[in-house]
Design an enzyme around this catalytic site. Structure first.
Site, PDB file in Angstrom:
ATOM      1  N   HIS A 288     -12.567   9.887  -3.986  1.00  0.00           N
ATOM      2  CA  HIS A 288     -11.547   9.517  -3.012  1.00  0.00           C
ATOM      3  C   HIS A 288     -10.334  10.424  -3.202  1.00  0.00           C
ATOM      4  O   HIS A 288      -9.906  10.658  -4.337  1.00  0.00           O
ATOM      5  CB  HIS A 288     -11.145   8.053  -3.227  1.00  0.00           C
ATOM      6  CG  HIS A 288      -9.963   7.616  -2.427  1.00  0.00           C
ATOM      7  ND1 HIS A 288      -8.747   7.306  -3.000  1.00  0.00           N
ATOM      8  CD2 HIS A 288      -9.794   7.445  -1.084  1.00  0.00           C
ATOM      9  CE1 HIS A 288      -7.893   6.938  -2.060  1.00  0.00           C
ATOM     10  NE2 HIS A 288      -8.494   7.016  -0.888  1.00  0.00           N
ATOM     11  N   HIS A 333      -2.018  14.204   0.609  1.00  0.00           N
ATOM     12  CA  HIS A 333      -2.096  12.813   1.050  1.00  0.00           C
ATOM     13  C   HIS A 333      -0.999  12.597   2.080  1.00  0.00           C
ATOM     14  O   HIS A 333       0.172  12.437   1.730  1.00  0.00           O
ATOM     15  CB  HIS A 333      -1.930  11.868  -0.146  1.00  0.00           C
ATOM     16  CG  HIS A 333      -2.375  10.471   0.142  1.00  0.00           C
ATOM     17  ND1 HIS A 333      -2.058   9.403  -0.657  1.00  0.00           N
ATOM     18  CD2 HIS A 333      -3.123   9.957   1.148  1.00  0.00           C
ATOM     19  CE1 HIS A 333      -2.595   8.312  -0.164  1.00  0.00           C
ATOM     20  NE2 HIS A 333      -3.243   8.631   0.932  1.00  0.00           N
TER      21      HIS A 333
END
Length: 686
Positions: A288, A333
């Site tokens: 992830h 991110h």
């Protein structure tokens, strides 16, 4: 290398300092220091180095590419989480001398047999104990050595061993005498007893006696006779014993300490499963936010994170691509303060490392119409949003397509923070036509329920869920909750129990969850694919992890583990007088009925050769899904026990009989020669 070289150690574009490097006389230790550091210096062992990269193959060296040409640059990559060492030589010849030299030394360490590894370990201890570097070790140095080796021994016994080893009566031990001292110190009484039980004369095992041991204790059956001859040829150090068709105690101990004598079935380490089934029939190793080395809000994004994940066997990586300020796509991110790396650098890194460990990397969509792993060798599948479907690619608008972040922003997952909490307003992403056209088999779509999926789902569509939603829906690709901003992980076992194929974890975070992931994917050649059990692949069968006894062919098994002893366990506290009080805990992970843990008592002040001889018993209801984790801890009655080492493997990969468990550190790297010696028994529950 032994003569030494002055190399630039580079940490950033502004930090480039000269250090003198040389290879020490043992041929295994690299020493370096600053010319201004006085007597201070640093060292590291070749055994700590995983690989040498040539040229501008790190982010640091890429940043100074205009200043130093590639033929002067190289990077030493270390095992585990230790940072890289980026170096620049004065000349091409000097760079090549170090690159080729270190590579040869790495190859040497990787091809050592068990005896050579032990000899090297003994040599390392001798060098550590020889404080004044005179090639000898006096009794005072021996006493310090015992503390370093995790041994609490009264002075009288220590002096007795020292005197026995000091054949020259000089009051000090040279290396040959130290080897004798070490052998007395490491005498394995528990292994000697097993040897004696099967040896007719107490001195050696004849082939038929070794065959009897392999058949009755190691449960090897018909292959025992052939294997006995192979083991003798491979591990017996005495040529005269080999000619007699016999194995001495030294050979027997070397076999038990080898990979063949380990707890993990050797045949399961190889690629042995059927790789021609639909993708939905496999568990797939997945990460992830792969680019992150730290937390989810302010962490560092790095190409190294991709390299480490891929070399760990990960087959599904995540690339969050955004428009950069100058129009150059970046990866980070989104809407957080994590650092950014260039999309083109990520793609170049994937090209370089995607297939070094395994031949396939892909994402999957649940369904029988998926293509097969065997057809994906050397291929990369893209899971992303797509304009329209495969049949019609003319619609320029986005309808059902969605990313993980947008699911969170849209409130799809109730435990995730809304996008506004990260300091931005959720907006529809602008989709690149070029990127959309590359999406073939893994189009991202919202999940509207099982009935809707059955009626309208396409074989190339795929949905993702946060961990909390997955527990309700039991579907295919799972990722950590948005609340896990510290990059912590959830327990992947719960997801595997219900058949989720892609269970994405934060690979940068060590701990139980990554131990389980590494344990599951340690089998099948570490290719990142593990075939699901039959009852999860057959659409005509029903299986509930809550009711394993309802499964067709239900046969629970009894697992009995006699924890016998430990060998050279690692120190937790590096203070000179600190010695551990080890205990062993065995943990079972699987369906709810299989979840269990049992532990031994602790042994006071002995991390060198503790002996427990305690038996732990378990009942396994669904062995096909069970993982077994061995954990060693330093007992502390006043506070939480300290972690020392662990090893995790699938229940189906256990070898019965007398076995060694080679322990791993917290971040999953080997810590030789630390091990446990156990006796494993598996039988049907009656």
């Amino acid at each position: 290398m032994m003569a030494g070289s002055t190399l630039r150690k580079v940490k950033s574009r502004s930090w480039k300092k000269q250090r003198h490097f040389r290879l020490l006389e043992d041929g295994m230790t690299i020493w370096y220091k600053s010319r201004w550091a006085g007597r201070g210096h640093s060292t590291f062992s070749i055994t700590e180095v995983e690989a040498v990269r040539e040229g501008h193959q790190s982010e640091v060296l890429l940043s100074i590419a205009e200043e130093f040409p590639a033929d002067l640059c190289f990077t030493l990559v270390f095992h585990g989480r230790q940072g890289n060492l980026d170096l620049v030589a004065e000349s091409t010849e000097e760079a090549q001398a170090w690159i080729q030299g270190v590579r040869k030394l790495i190859h040497k360490t990787q091809t050592m047999d068990e005896k050579e590894r032990l000899d090297q370990w003994v040599w390392d201890w001798f060098n550590k104990a020889d404080k004044n570097k005179d090639g000898k070790m006096n009794f005072k140095e021996v006493r310090k050595l015992l503390k370093m080796m995790n041994v609490e021994m009264n002075e009288e016994h220590a002096l007795h061993l020292f005197t026995m080893a000091d054949k020259s009566e000089s009051g000090s031990l040279e290396i040959e005498q130290f080897v004798h001292f070490y052998k007395m110190l490491t005498q394995r009484d528990e292994v000697w007893k097993v040897f004696q039980d099967f040896s007719g004369d107490g001195e050696k095992l004849m082939l038929e006696e070794l065959e009897n041991f392999l058949r009755t204790e190691q449960q090897e059956g018909e292959q025992s006779a052939q294997h006995a001859q192979e083991l003798t040829d491979r591990y017996e150090p005495s040529e005269s014993a080999k000619k007699q068709g016999a194995m001495t105690f030294d050979g027997f101990q070397m076999y038990l300490c080898s990979q063949e004598g380990s707890i993990f079935k050797p045949e399961h380490r190889q690629l042995h499963q059927d790789m021609s089934q639909p993708l939905s029939h496999y568990f797939i190793s997945s990460s992830h936010n792969t680019y992150l080395l730290e937390n989810q809000l302010r962490g560092h994004s790095s190409l190294e994170a991709y390299i480490k994940a891929l070399k760990r066997g990960c087959r599904c990586v995540e690339v969050d691509c955004w428009d950069g300020s100058d129009g150059e796509p970046v990866v980070y991110h989104g809407h957080t303060l994590t650092s950014k790396i260039l999309f083109k650098d990520v793609i170049s890194t994937l090209k370089e490392y995607a297939f070094k460990v395994s031949s396939t990397i892909c994402l999957l969509r649940v369904g029988e119409n998926c293509i097969l792993p065997s057809e994906l060798k050397g291929k990369i599948l893209l899971k992303a949003k797509k304009i329209g479907g495969l049949e019609v690619c003319l619609d320029e608008t986005l309808t059902d397509e969605v990313s993980d972040e947008e699911e969170m922003a849209n409130g799809e997952c109730s435990d995730d923070p809304p996008a506004e909490s990260l300091g931005h307003n959720a907006k529809k992403s602008k989709l690149s036509r070029e990127l959309s056209d590359l999406v073939v088999y893994c189009k991202s779509v919202h999940f509207h329920g099982f009935e809707h999926a059955r009626l309208h789902g396409k074989c190339y569509e795929m949905s993702s869920f946060s961990e909390s939603k997955a527990k309700k829906l039991q579907m295919s690709r799972i990722y950590p909750s948005g609340l896990r901003t510290d990059s912590s992980n959830y327990n992947p076992q719960e997801m595997w129990n219900v058949g989720c194929q892609i269970v994405a974890l934060n690979f940068q975070t060590a701990g139980l969850e990554m131990d389980l992931n590494d344990g599951l994917f340690r089998q099948n050649g570490c290719c990142g694919y593990v075939l699901k059990p039959d009852f999860m692949r057959d659409g005509s069968t029903q299986f509930s992890p809550e009711k394993p006894d309802g499964k067709q062919g239900y046969k629970p098994l009894r697992l009995s583990i006699q924890v016998m002893s430990g060998q050279q366990l690692p120190k937790v506290n590096q203070k000179e007088g600190s010695i551990v009080d080890p205990l062993v805990r065995v943990e079972i992970y699987g369906v709810p009925q299989d979840q269990a843990r049992e532990e031994t008592s602790h042994i006071n002040n002995n991390g060198f050769n503790p002996v427990w001889n305690e038996t732990l018993n378990f009942v396994i209801h669904t062995p096909e899904l069970a993982l077994v984790r061995f954990v060693v801890e330093d007992y502390d009655k006043a506070s939480r026990n300290d972690f020392m080492g662990q090893f995790t493997l699938p229940f189906t990969c256990l070898q019965a009989g007398y076995r060694h468990i080679h322990l791993l550190s917290r971040d999953g790297t080997a810590i030789p020669p630390s091990s446990l010696f156990v006796n494993i028994s598996i039988s049907e529950l009656t």
